[in-house]
Design a protein around this motif. Structure first.
Motif, PDB file in Angstrom:
ATOM      1  N   SER A   1      -0.959 -32.001 -10.425  1.00 35.19           N
ATOM      2  CA  SER A   1      -1.832 -32.751 -11.327  1.00 35.19           C
ATOM      3  C   SER A   1      -1.007 -33.623 -12.275  1.00 35.19           C
ATOM      4  O   SER A   1      -1.334 -34.795 -12.503  1.00 35.19           O
ATOM      5  N   LEU A   2       0.061 -33.071 -12.813  1.00 35.66           N
ATOM      6  CA  LEU A   2       0.952 -33.857 -13.683  1.00 35.66           C
ATOM      7  C   LEU A   2       1.589 -35.009 -12.915  1.00 35.66           C
ATOM      8  O   LEU A   2       1.709 -36.132 -13.431  1.00 35.66           O
ATOM      9  N   GLU A   3       1.990 -34.742 -11.683  1.00 37.36           N
ATOM     10  CA  GLU A   3       2.575 -35.791 -10.848  1.00 37.36           C
ATOM     11  C   GLU A   3       1.559 -36.912 -10.591  1.00 37.36           C
ATOM     12  O   GLU A   3       1.892 -38.097 -10.692  1.00 37.36           O
ATOM     13  N   PHE A   4       0.326 -36.538 -10.284  1.00 35.38           N
ATOM     14  CA  PHE A   4      -0.721 -37.542 -10.062  1.00 35.38           C
ATOM     15  C   PHE A   4      -0.999 -38.333 -11.343  1.00 35.38           C
ATOM     16  O   PHE A   4      -1.173 -39.550 -11.296  1.00 35.38           O
TER      17      PHE A   4
ATOM     18  N   MET B   1      -7.282 -38.957  -8.993  1.00 29.40           N
ATOM     19  CA  MET B   1      -5.857 -38.800  -9.307  1.00 29.40           C
ATOM     20  C   MET B   1      -5.621 -38.489 -10.784  1.00 29.40           C
ATOM     21  O   MET B   1      -4.571 -37.975 -11.141  1.00 29.40           O
ATOM     22  N   MET B   2      -6.579 -38.788 -11.647  1.00 27.90           N
ATOM     23  CA  MET B   2      -6.400 -38.571 -13.078  1.00 27.90           C
ATOM     24  C   MET B   2      -7.151 -37.324 -13.515  1.00 27.90           C
ATOM     25  O   MET B   2      -8.345 -37.190 -13.255  1.00 27.90           O
ATOM     26  N   THR B   3      -6.441 -36.417 -14.131  1.00 26.81           N
ATOM     27  CA  THR B   3      -7.058 -35.190 -14.635  1.00 26.81           C
ATOM     28  C   THR B   3      -6.755 -35.077 -16.124  1.00 26.81           C
ATOM     29  O   THR B   3      -5.814 -34.392 -16.526  1.00 26.81           O
ATOM     30  N   PRO B   4      -7.557 -35.764 -16.947  1.00 22.96           N
ATOM     31  CA  PRO B   4      -7.283 -35.801 -18.380  1.00 22.96           C
ATOM     32  C   PRO B   4      -7.586 -34.507 -19.128  1.00 22.96           C
ATOM     33  O   PRO B   4      -7.107 -34.310 -20.242  1.00 22.96           O
ATOM     34  N   ASP B   5      -8.375 -33.621 -18.524  1.00 21.04           N
ATOM     35  CA  ASP B   5      -8.741 -32.394 -19.227  1.00 21.04           C
ATOM     36  C   ASP B   5      -8.971 -31.259 -18.225  1.00 21.04           C
ATOM     37  O   ASP B   5      -8.916 -31.456 -17.009  1.00 21.04           O
ATOM     38  N   GLU B   6      -9.239 -30.084 -18.767  1.00 22.93           N
ATOM     39  CA  GLU B   6      -9.413 -28.882 -17.937  1.00 22.93           C
ATOM     40  C   GLU B   6     -10.611 -29.015 -16.995  1.00 22.93           C
ATOM     41  O   GLU B   6     -10.551 -28.577 -15.844  1.00 22.93           O
ATOM     42  N   LYS B   7     -11.688 -29.632 -17.469  1.00 15.98           N
ATOM     43  CA  LYS B   7     -12.870 -29.795 -16.632  1.00 15.98           C
ATOM     44  C   LYS B   7     -12.559 -30.656 -15.406  1.00 15.98           C
ATOM     45  O   LYS B   7     -12.934 -30.300 -14.282  1.00 15.98           O
ATOM     46  N   ALA B   8     -11.876 -31.775 -15.604  1.00 12.46           N
ATOM     47  CA  ALA B   8     -11.511 -32.654 -14.488  1.00 12.46           C
ATOM     48  C   ALA B   8     -10.547 -31.942 -13.539  1.00 12.46           C
ATOM     49  O   ALA B   8     -10.663 -32.064 -12.318  1.00 12.46           O
ATOM     50  N   PHE B   9      -9.610 -31.194 -14.105  1.00 15.19           N
ATOM     51  CA  PHE B   9      -8.654 -30.437 -13.294  1.00 15.19           C
ATOM     52  C   PHE B   9      -9.382 -29.444 -12.387  1.00 15.19           C
ATOM     53  O   PHE B   9      -9.156 -29.398 -11.182  1.00 15.19           O
TER      54      PHE B   9
END
Length: 99
Positions: A48-51, A69-77
């Motif tokens: 996730s950090l790499e993306f 590709m973008m996971t700005p928060d826990e919900k998106a992750f």
């Protein structure tokens, strides 16, 4: 000759053996969701950090980015991981179980 559930795979044929090798390598590459949770979570965080880094670089270059590709928060992750496991990994492993 032996065929895998009438799927046309001949385990004696070198071309089919190479094809199966590619499938197994791909499955290993996408195996994170089938590992123990403590391992799965750590590797998922790393990718996730790499993306996220990739998205930032693509945006800086004016390139289009893919939403997943973008996971700005826990919900998106969590949404991304659930989708990946449900729609990519699970079907692949189900199909492999039929070989």
């Amino acid at each position: 000759k032996k065929k895998a559930h009438d799927g046309g795979i001949d385990f004696e044929d070198p071309k089919d053996q190479a094809f199966l090798g590619k499938i197994l390598l791909h499955a290993a590459d996408l195996s994170n969701p089938v590992r123990p949770f403590h391992m799965t979570r750590e590797w998922a965080r790393r990718i996730s950090l790499e993306f996220n880094d990739q998205v930032i670089r693509e945006q800086a270059l004016g390139m289009p980015v893919l939403g997943f590709m973008m996971t700005p928060d826990e919900k998106a992750f969590c949404k991304n991981e659930t989708g990946f496991a449900s729609f990519v990994v699970a079907p692949m492993w189900r199909a492999m179980s039929m070989l």
